[in-house]
Scaffold this active site. Structure first.
Site, short mmCIF file in Angstrom:
data_model
loop_
_atom_site.label_atom_id
_atom_site.label_comp_id
_atom_site.label_asym_id
_atom_site.label_seq_id
_atom_site.Cartn_x
_atom_site.Cartn_y
_atom_site.Cartn_z
N THR A 12 0.82 -1.22 0.00
CA THR A 12 0.00 0.00 0.00
C THR A 12 0.85 1.27 0.00
OG1 THR A 12 -0.01 -0.17 2.39
CG2 THR A 12 -1.95 -1.04 1.26
N GLY A 13 2.16 1.13 0.11
CA GLY A 13 3.04 2.29 0.26
C GLY A 13 3.46 2.90 -1.07
N ARG A 100 21.96 -4.00 4.17
CA ARG A 100 22.80 -3.57 3.04
C ARG A 100 24.28 -3.81 3.25
NH1 ARG A 100 19.73 2.07 2.39
NH2 ARG A 100 17.93 1.36 1.17
N CYS A 129 18.25 5.02 -2.34
CA CYS A 129 17.84 5.69 -3.60
C CYS A 129 18.90 6.65 -4.15
CB CYS A 129 16.53 6.42 -3.38
SG CYS A 129 16.46 7.35 -1.83
N GLN A 156 16.54 15.95 -2.28
CA GLN A 156 15.71 14.74 -2.29
C GLN A 156 14.23 15.03 -2.11
OE1 GLN A 156 19.33 12.33 -0.13
NE2 GLN A 156 17.36 11.29 -0.13
N SER A 159 8.71 12.01 -1.53
CA SER A 159 8.18 10.64 -1.73
C SER A 159 9.13 9.60 -1.16
CB SER A 159 7.92 10.38 -3.21
OG SER A 159 9.06 10.71 -3.96
N ARG A 234 16.59 17.47 2.10
CA ARG A 234 15.19 17.26 1.67
C ARG A 234 14.66 18.56 1.11
NH1 ARG A 234 13.45 12.37 1.07
NH2 ARG A 234 13.95 11.79 3.20
N HIS A 241 14.80 12.61 -7.17
CA HIS A 241 15.92 13.21 -6.46
C HIS A 241 16.90 13.83 -7.47
CE1 HIS A 241 14.45 11.24 -2.99
NE2 HIS A 241 15.36 10.31 -2.81
N ASN A 314 13.11 8.73 -7.82
CA ASN A 314 13.58 8.00 -6.63
C ASN A 314 12.71 6.81 -6.29
OD1 ASN A 314 11.71 10.26 -6.02
ND2 ASN A 314 11.73 9.38 -3.96
P1 A2P Z 1 0.01 0.21 5.72
O1 A2P Z 1 -0.51 1.01 4.58
O2 A2P Z 1 -0.90 -0.93 6.08
O3 A2P Z 1 0.41 1.04 6.93
P2 A2P Z 1 5.10 4.46 2.87
O4 A2P Z 1 6.58 4.31 2.71
O5 A2P Z 1 4.45 5.03 1.67
O6 A2P Z 1 4.76 5.19 4.13
O7 A2P Z 1 4.52 2.99 3.03
C1 A2P Z 1 4.92 2.12 4.06
C2 A2P Z 1 4.42 0.72 3.76
O8 A2P Z 1 4.84 -0.12 4.86
C3 A2P Z 1 2.91 0.62 3.70
O9 A2P Z 1 2.54 -0.34 2.75
C4 A2P Z 1 2.56 0.17 5.10
O10 A2P Z 1 1.35 -0.52 5.19
C5 A2P Z 1 3.70 -0.77 5.37
N1 A2P Z 1 3.82 -1.02 6.81
C6 A2P Z 1 3.92 -0.10 7.81
N2 A2P Z 1 3.95 -0.70 9.01
C7 A2P Z 1 3.87 -2.03 8.78
C8 A2P Z 1 3.80 -3.20 9.60
N3 A2P Z 1 3.87 -3.10 10.93
N4 A2P Z 1 3.70 -4.40 9.00
C9 A2P Z 1 3.65 -4.48 7.67
N5 A2P Z 1 3.67 -3.45 6.83
C10 A2P Z 1 3.77 -2.23 7.37
#
Ligand code: A2P
Length: 336
Positions: A12-13, A100, A129, A156, A159, A234, A241, A314
């Site tokens: 979802t991120g 890494r 990145c 940077q 995002s 930033r 970036h 990035n």
């Molecule tokens: P979620 O959307 O359920 O919080 P970004 O870098 O855009 O902030 O996205 C971070 C990603 O990491 C999202 O998909 C988020 O899911 C996921 N994430 C954050 N905390 C956890 C967790 N405890 N377990 C699994 N995925 C996580």
């Protein structure tokens, strides 16, 4: 060709969503997709190749039957769960800083050190990145003239911090233009109409971890003792970036020759005609796969020096695209 069960952790991120898009764009052989995120998102749907998939919580059992797992949910999640995925037989490409510098873990930029992947033990790391885009450009110059030292300043995009930071910049821009008070939350200070010389945590040397990442990761990926000193900053840009990079080489390399070398280099696009106002810009690089380079000019203060301006998306080349390219390398070399 065989199809693989592919998990995307952090689906979802900002990076995870782009990983899904790039797997689809490049027609990666995905048989089954396993989108994973936090419990907050479990039960939501994502669409991949016109099919709907349900997001599950990232738990060790979610990796049963997974061939390949792309992680981009932050360092803590990678630390906890990437070894669980490997234990269950998956090969992990990890976008976080967790592994890494572990000598057992190859750190790969496919245009730079693809051969290092053969020693993997289930875990492969994506560099930071800012390091990735810099090295795609510096590798062919190093092969020609041997780079001794690099001085880099970065500009940077938000995002890189994630979706919350994109929302924060958006909100603050509106607030500032409406003459309202800004309440920083993701960053320690207002990011709209401002510049923060601070990415990741500072240590007792006065450098930030982001700056150390560029120094350390360059040596590992290039397999060479190149000295890198960095200032990472930033800026209020959504995507892509930019980097002002100064290199000192052992052998003479003219700007013309550097341009010729870079025009033939994989993954690089030279945009360098200042007289026609042609130079790389973040809005030009966004959504593109190439690393753009321009403003290539001699540093007249030393015998063998060049200045360059390097820009790349990035979220794509700096993260999601590099991870998918690493996955393609694993498949093509029969290492899965
Ligand atoms: P979620 O959307 O359920 O919080 P970004 O870098 O855009 O902030 O996205 C971070 C990603 O990491 C999202 O998909 C988020 O899911 C996921 N994430 C954050 N905390 C956890 C967790 N405890 N377990 C699994 N995925 C996580």
């Amino acid at each position: 060709m065989r199809n693989y069960t592919v998990a995307v952790v952090g689906a979802t991120g900002a990076v995870g969503q782009t990983m899904l898009k790039i797997l689809e764009e490049r027609n990666f052989p995905v048989g089954k997709l396993v989108p994973l995120a936090s419990s907050r998102s479990a039960g939501q749907q994502v669409t991949f190749k016109n099919q709907s998939f349900t997001i599950q919580e990232t738990r060790p059992e979610a990796f049963n039957g997974v061939d390949l797992a792309l992680f981009s949910a932050g360092t803590d999640i990678s630390r906890q769960l990437a070894p669980e995925a490997v234990k269950r037989g998956a090969v992990v490409v990890d976008n976080s800083n967790a592994f890494r510098m572990n000598p057992e873990v190859p750190l790969i930029v496919p245009e730079v050190n693809p051969e290092a992947i053969k020693d993997h033990k289930g875990l492969i790391a994506n560099p930071n990145c800012s390091t990735i885009q810099m090295l795609v450009v510096l590798k062919p110059l190093h092969d020609r003239a041997k780079i001794k030292r690099v001085v880099v300043s970065t500009y940077q995009a938000v995002s890189g911090t994630g979706l919350e930071a994109i929302a924060e910049l958006n909100e603050q821009c509106k607030q500032v233009l409406a003459g309202q008070q800004v309440q920083p939350s993701v960053y320690p200070y207002q990011i709209a109409f401002n510049v923060l010389p601070h990415i990741d945590v500072f240590d007792s040397t006065g450098y930030s971890l982001e700056e150390w990442k560029m120094t350390r990761e360059t040596k590992k990926v290039m397999g060479a003792d190149i000295a890198v000193t960095a200032t990472t900053v930033r800026v209020p840009v959504y995507y892509s970036h930019s980097e002002a990079v100064n290199i000192e080489t052992e052998y003479k390399l003219s700007p013309e020759e550097a341009r010729r070398v870079l025009e033939a280099a994989p993954g690089v696009s030279v945009v360098d005609d200042p007289s026609k106002l042609q130079y790389p810009l973040p809005i030009m690089a966004t959504g593109r796969d190439e690393v753009f380079v321009g403003r290539i000019r001699e540093d007249f203060t030393i015998d063998h020096g060049l200045n360059l301006w390097i820009v790349a998306d990035n979220v794509r080349k700096g993260a999601a695209l590099n991870a998918v390219q690493v996955a393609e390398l694993i498949v093509n070399k029969g290492l899965l």
